[in-house]
Scaffold this motif. Structure first.
Motif, PDB file in Angstrom:
ATOM      1  N   SER A   1      -7.741   5.218  -0.772  1.00 24.90           N
ATOM      2  CA  SER A   1      -7.400   5.315   0.642  1.00 24.90           C
ATOM      3  C   SER A   1      -5.933   5.709   0.763  1.00 24.90           C
ATOM      4  O   SER A   1      -5.157   5.618  -0.201  1.00 24.90           O
ATOM      5  CB  SER A   1      -7.632   3.968   1.333  1.00 24.90           C
ATOM      6  OG  SER A   1      -6.727   2.985   0.836  1.00 24.90           O
ATOM      7  N   ASP A   2      -5.520   6.154   1.941  1.00 25.28           N
ATOM      8  CA  ASP A   2      -4.123   6.542   2.122  1.00 25.28           C
ATOM      9  C   ASP A   2      -3.192   5.366   1.829  1.00 25.28           C
ATOM     10  O   ASP A   2      -2.184   5.524   1.133  1.00 25.28           O
ATOM     11  CB  ASP A   2      -3.904   7.043   3.554  1.00 25.28           C
ATOM     12  CG  ASP A   2      -4.577   8.387   3.813  1.00 25.28           C
ATOM     13  OD1 ASP A   2      -4.932   9.073   2.830  1.00 25.28           O
ATOM     14  OD2 ASP A   2      -4.748   8.734   4.991  1.00 25.28           O
ATOM     15  N   ARG A   3      -3.534   4.187   2.353  1.00 26.28           N
ATOM     16  CA  ARG A   3      -2.710   3.009   2.090  1.00 26.28           C
ATOM     17  C   ARG A   3      -2.743   2.637   0.610  1.00 26.28           C
ATOM     18  O   ARG A   3      -1.736   2.246   0.039  1.00 26.28           O
ATOM     19  CB  ARG A   3      -3.199   1.822   2.917  1.00 26.28           C
ATOM     20  CG  ARG A   3      -2.805   1.823   4.366  1.00 26.28           C
ATOM     21  CD  ARG A   3      -3.163   0.481   4.994  1.00 26.28           C
ATOM     22  NE  ARG A   3      -2.393  -0.600   4.391  1.00 26.28           N
ATOM     23  CZ  ARG A   3      -2.737  -1.877   4.431  1.00 26.28           C
ATOM     24  NH1 ARG A   3      -3.872  -2.240   5.033  1.00 26.28           N
ATOM     25  NH2 ARG A   3      -1.977  -2.800   3.893  1.00 26.28           N
TER      26      ARG A   3
ATOM     27  N   TRP B   1      -3.298   4.601  -1.997  1.00 29.53           N
ATOM     28  CA  TRP B   1      -2.543   5.544  -2.835  1.00 29.53           C
ATOM     29  C   TRP B   1      -1.035   5.327  -2.677  1.00 29.53           C
ATOM     30  O   TRP B   1      -0.281   5.360  -3.661  1.00 29.53           O
ATOM     31  CB  TRP B   1      -2.907   6.981  -2.470  1.00 29.53           C
ATOM     32  CG  TRP B   1      -2.247   7.998  -3.346  1.00 29.53           C
ATOM     33  CD1 TRP B   1      -1.285   8.899  -2.990  1.00 29.53           C
ATOM     34  CD2 TRP B   1      -2.470   8.211  -4.748  1.00 29.53           C
ATOM     35  NE1 TRP B   1      -0.910   9.656  -4.059  1.00 29.53           N
ATOM     36  CE2 TRP B   1      -1.626   9.264  -5.161  1.00 29.53           C
ATOM     37  CE3 TRP B   1      -3.321   7.611  -5.683  1.00 29.53           C
ATOM     38  CZ2 TRP B   1      -1.590   9.724  -6.474  1.00 29.53           C
ATOM     39  CZ3 TRP B   1      -3.289   8.083  -6.991  1.00 29.53           C
ATOM     40  CH2 TRP B   1      -2.432   9.121  -7.379  1.00 29.53           C
ATOM     41  N   LYS B   2      -0.604   5.067  -1.462  1.00 27.58           N
ATOM     42  CA  LYS B   2       0.808   4.783  -1.237  1.00 27.58           C
ATOM     43  C   LYS B   2       1.233   3.548  -2.032  1.00 27.58           C
ATOM     44  O   LYS B   2       2.295   3.546  -2.677  1.00 27.58           O
ATOM     45  CB  LYS B   2       1.066   4.574   0.254  1.00 27.58           C
ATOM     46  CG  LYS B   2       2.519   4.286   0.578  1.00 27.58           C
ATOM     47  CD  LYS B   2       2.719   4.077   2.080  1.00 27.58           C
ATOM     48  CE  LYS B   2       4.185   3.764   2.389  1.00 27.58           C
ATOM     49  NZ  LYS B   2       4.398   3.508   3.838  1.00 27.58           N
TER      50      LYS B   2
END
Length: 434
Positions: free
Chosen positions: A231-233, A235-236
């Motif tokens: 997810s974007d979160r 991966w961050k």
């Protein structure tokens, strides 16, 4: 002596024995040190355990004077972040041990005189709540021991390493309504209540938790290098935290992965459930496997629903309390057992190791059930609803049976992995993940 009296006394005794093992096994320097900013000094946990016991059992149930009313604020978990607690004027080890002994002596007096009436003491609830609280902190202290550096101080037999073969990799759970939660379990906590019907579409769920071998395949296939799996979160967070493997894993550069466990370095055992992974790692693995994480309702239906009687059982295996044949609980071992080790603990539908071994991440946020009522205080559950939490289910090898039921709900931030967390995958019966 009533059955309730015996049960409550036994639960409190077991909890205190474990607390003593975890705090007496280190010297005073280790006891007062902060081994990670994520965790309290062990001596803080020790006094917090005693202070909660004093407030609820000695003062509220027993109606007695305070033992140390001057330390309530000091050991209030909501007033002081874990990272700040070493700087507080804490009781020293000798004072801490004397305090918890005095509180326990007064607790026995209260227990011997109570008639188990009223909402707080009915069926021993307050005593059971405090036993669960102490065991929950014992698991937290066990996680602190895992983060501690230095020579090993804990010992236990090796968890079962030879599990039986599992008939299938996954089990299909038919669509339909089941009863989630409980209104009858006397020591259930407020977030487990009330029992309520939930209609769950058909799904498939892994027969066992994801193993180290399966997780190594994810790593070998570039799982930590492929942003499309995260997810974007997630991966961050992977980039910011530098995640490349489960916590405590080490690659020797020669093709062998090792894991540090309570001061010892051992080769990864391929058939053990993977442990010390955060929600984002579990989510990425599930996508790589073309599956997903189960919802909390799916997990509980797989664990509790009996298709023959069409009712929800207390545990996967039935209504009897856990024993050593059913689940890996209570710090009997210092790690998970290999998959297939507890056939007697399988659910009615043939799902294994849902209780014990590793906490299992679900995809569900921590929210109240319909009809939820906070009891006996808002800070146990209500203040966490709607926050950035994901629900974990099933308990771990470090969870005591008093704090583990088919309805028991744990929750944590999706970045946490110092906890004894693993997971299993699910999928829609169409074969498409979601």
């Amino acid at each position: 002596m009533s059955d309730i009296h015996e049960r409550t006394r036994a639960a409190l005794e077991v909890a205190r024995e474990r607390t003593c093992v975890l705090t007496d096994s280190v010297d005073d320097t280790d006891l007062t040190a902060q081994h990670s900013p994520l965790m309290s000094p062990l001596v803080w946990d020790l006094v917090h355990i005693g202070n909660q016991e004093e407030q609820w059992l000695v003062r509220k149930v027993g109606g007695r004077d305070a033992v140390r009313g001057d330390i309530d604020e000091l050991y209030d978990a909501f007033r002081h972040a874990r990272a700040d607690r070493p700087a507080l004027p804490l009781l020293d080890p000798a004072q801490a041990r004397a305090y918890v002994r005095t509180v326990r002596e007064k607790t026995w007096e209260v227990l011997d005189s109570t008639d188990f009436s009223g909402p707080l003491a009915r069926e021993g609830f307050a005593f059971g709540m405090i036993a669960q609280h102490e065991q929950q902190h014992a698991e937290t202290m066990l996680a602190t021991h895992q983060l501690r550096e230095g020579e090993p101080v804990l010992s236990a037999p090796t968890a079962p390493r030879v599990g039986g073969g599992l008939a299938t990799d996954e089990v299909c759970i038919p669509a339909g309504e089941f009863t989630m939660g409980t209104s009858r379990e006397p020591w259930a906590l407020d977030n487990e209540k009330p029992a309520h019907p939930v209609d769950v579409p058909a799904f498939a769920i892994d027969t066992a938790p994801v193993t180290n071998q399966q997780y190594l395949e994810f790593i070998a296939d570039g799982g930590y290098e492929r942003p499309e799996l995260w997810s974007d979160r997630g991966w961050k967070h992977r980039l910011e935290a530098g995640l490349a493997a489960p916590l405590f894993w080490e690659d020797d550069g020669c093709g062998t992965w090792w894991r540090r466990r309570f001061g010892l370095l051992d080769p990864i055992h391929l058939r053990e459930p993977v442990v010390h992974v955060c929600y984002f790692e579990a989510e990425a693995y599930a996508k790589w496997a073309e599956k997903r994480l189960p919802t909390e309702a799916e997990w509980e239906k797989a664990a509790r629903w009996d298709p023959v009687s069409n009712r929800s059982r207390r545990f996967p295996w039935g209504d009897a309390d856990p024993d050593e044949a059913a689940a890996n609980l209570g710090q009997r071992f210092l790690g998970p057992a290999v998959v297939g080790s507890y056939p007697a603990g399988a659910s009615a539908l043939g799902v294994h190791q849902l209780i014990g071994d590793v906490w299992e991440w679900t995809s569900s946020p921590f929210e109240p059930y319909p009809g939820f009522v906070a009891f006996p205080y808002r800070e146990y559950s209500e203040v966490f609803f709607g926050g950035d939490y994901r629900v974990l289910r099933g308990g771990s090898f470090g969870t005591d049976q008093v704090a583990c039921r088919g309805t028991f709900r744990n929750w944590d931030h999706p970045v946490r992995r110092q906890i004894f967390s693993g997971f299993r995958c699910a999928r829609d019966v169409s074969g498409k993940g979601s």
